[in-house]
Design a protein around this motif. Structure first.
Motif, PDB file in Angstrom:
ATOM      1  N   HIS A   1       0.851  -1.196   0.000  1.00  0.00           N
ATOM      2  CA  HIS A   1       0.000   0.000   0.000  1.00  0.00           C
ATOM      3  C   HIS A   1       0.895   1.259   0.000  1.00  0.00           C
ATOM      4  CE1 HIS A   1      -3.735   2.151   1.450  1.00  0.00           C
ATOM      5  NE2 HIS A   1      -2.831   2.935   2.003  1.00  0.00           N
TER       6      HIS A   1
ATOM      7  N   LYS B   1       4.049   1.374  -0.700  1.00  0.00           N
ATOM      8  CA  LYS B   1       4.911   1.379  -1.899  1.00  0.00           C
ATOM      9  C   LYS B   1       4.209   2.141  -3.018  1.00  0.00           C
ATOM     10  CE  LYS B   1       6.807  -0.277  -5.837  1.00  0.00           C
ATOM     11  NZ  LYS B   1       6.324  -0.026  -7.183  1.00  0.00           N
TER      12      LYS B   1
ATOM     13  N   ASN C   1       5.463   5.473  -4.977  1.00  0.00           N
ATOM     14  CA  ASN C   1       5.596   5.643  -6.434  1.00  0.00           C
ATOM     15  C   ASN C   1       5.411   7.116  -6.796  1.00  0.00           C
ATOM     16  OD1 ASN C   1       6.016   2.993  -7.160  1.00  0.00           O
ATOM     17  ND2 ASN C   1       3.862   2.556  -7.601  1.00  0.00           N
TER      18      ASN C   1
ATOM     19  N   ALA D   1      -4.146   3.400  -7.337  1.00  0.00           N
ATOM     20  CA  ALA D   1      -3.837   1.979  -7.113  1.00  0.00           C
ATOM     21  C   ALA D   1      -5.020   1.259  -6.487  1.00  0.00           C
ATOM     22  CB  ALA D   1      -2.603   1.854  -6.223  1.00  0.00           C
TER      23      ALA D   1
END
Ligand code: MEV
Length: 434
Positions: free
Chosen positions: A278, A280, A284, A380
């Motif tokens: 999560h 990560k 990004n 995401a």
């Protein structure tokens, strides 16, 4: 191959390249050409890069992209992003556009405090040390003026200087814990210079005021260094809208979308395996802006992950919830970055990125970066709880696969068309011309 070399750093760049190619690549011309292909023809740029670090032999490129339509506190930004991962910029742009239509991101700064520590051991009494520290504290700050006065003119400087008893952790261990405001600079050099000077002055007073009684009493200074953990240098980004706006705007027109989204965030709060992924996704967005703006992504990463563990176990950094009939999604992160100093003016592309953002100050850049992290996290989770991540991811990754397979322009176009309605795998290449 096991080769030891003496005096490598003394060789010039061409000698270094030759040494590497001869010793590690058996004089392979192709290996040498790759290094040269990445050198810049413009010598002023190349020399600049060569001088950033020791033993530079080429340049390492990352794609440099922009994500437009970020509406943050009522102002539109086109955000620069440097990242290699397919689909990150596309996801950020999509999330930015989505939220621009729903009022955009609201961001704020919760604090700008940076920290530095002097770690030392003292085998005498804490009371004695404490009273000595109290006596010299003011002089320490005054003696430091040659270093701090410029920063003070810009509105920053040292905001507190405390002695901390750390005996409970390690016998005889103490810290001088210093808090700083470094205004628009990330401040690592300023903080470290201050700390080393404080140590020097402290040692001077120990001698001058004959602080140590006898040969058995000792002070050992271990190290003086900033802390990259900045839990009080924090930005928050949030978005909100009516629940129904989200439900009608997701790909699947899914009325359970908001519930699934909130559950996905809840899972990241309780399960470290999910929390790391999560976060990560958040990184990004954050890292790519931090890199594009010439900031230190390692320190940002280290601080944010420590912050994610501050309650005793590693957990997701964002929050999602409903109040009345509105959906709220927010992210709070420690982020120590600067808009002056470091690479900000020195690196032409980094300077260009700051220009693109309208030369923000550090507070503004912290908020832009937090918004990019939240956008990325939103994109995401939105994909994960609806279509799944692979659809968008593989669409972008398809070009990488085609390049790896040596596809030409025509083949790439055909493949892109072909995979519009199909799942991308290495095996399914039947629609592509030879
Ligand atoms: C991929 O780089 C990032 C995601 O795995 C993040 C997440 O799962 O939330 C998609």
């Amino acid at each position: 191959m096991n080769i030891f070399v003496n005096g490598f750093s003394k060789k010039n760049k061409l000698q270094k390249i030759d040494w590497i190619i001869n010793n590690h690549f058996q004089s392979n011309k192709k290996a040498k050409k790759i290094l040269f292909d990445y050198l810049n023809d413009d010598l002023s740029i190349q020399n600049l890069h060569d001088e950033f670090i020791e033993n530079a032999i080429s340049n390492f490129y990352l794609p440099f992209a922009v994500a437009p339509n970020f509406l943050i506190n009522g102002k539109y930004y086109t955000i620069p992003m440097a990242i290699e991962e397919s689909s990150v910029v596309a996801a950020a742009s999509k999330a930015a556009k989505f939220w621009a239509n729903l009022g955009g991101f609201k961001t704020k700064i919760l604090g700008v405090e940076k920290v530095g520590q002097i770690h030392f051991f003292y085998n005498g009494s804490f009371r004695k040390l404490e009273s000595f520290f109290k006596k010299i504290r003011k002089s320490l700050i005054i003696d430091l003026k040659p270093i701090t006065s410029n920063m003070e003119k810009r509105g920053g400087g040292i905001s507190s200087l405390e002695l901390i008893d750390m005996n409970k952790k390690i016998n005889h261990y103490y810290q001088i814990f210093v808090k700083f405001d470094t205004v628009d600079s990330m401040g690592a050099n300023f903080i470290n210079s201050c700390l080393e000077k404080i140590t020097e002055i402290f040692k001077f007073y120990v001698e001058e005021k004959k602080f140590l009684n006898d040969d058995n009493e000792k002070i050992d200074f271990i190290m003086s260094i900033l802390s990259n953990y900045t839990p009080n240098c924090v930005a928050r980004a949030s978005v909100s809208c009516k629940v129904e706006d989200l439900e009608k705007n997701n790909e699947l027109k899914n009325t359970k979308f908001v519930e699934s989204f909130i559950n996905a965030v809840k899972i990241s709060k309780v399960d470290p395996f999910r929390a790391v992924t999560h976060n990560k996704g958040i990184m990004n967005g954050i890292d790519s802006v931090v890199i594009a703006t010439g900031n230190d992504f390692r320190s940002v990463e280290a601080s944010i992950h420590a912050y994610a563990s501050r309650k005793g176990s590693y957990s997701g950094l964002s929050n999602a919830y409903i109040v009345d009939d509105s959906f709220y999604f927010d992210l709070t992160i420690p982020i120590s970055i600067g808009t002056v100093g470091g690479l900000t003016k020195l690196h032409p592309l980094v300077n260009w990125a700051h220009n693109l953002l309208g030369y923000p100050n550090a507070r503004e850049l912290m908020q832009i970066t937090a918004a990019a992290g939240l956008a990325q996290n939103f994109a995401a989770i939105k994909s994960l709880v609806t279509t799944g991540i692979q659809k968008g991811h593989m669409k972008m990754h398809l070009i990488n696969i085609l390049n790896q397979l040596g596809a030409g322009r025509k083949q790439k176009n055909e493949a892109i068309e072909h995979f519009k309605t199909k799942i991308v795998t290495y095996k399914k290449r039947e629609g592509i011309s030879k």
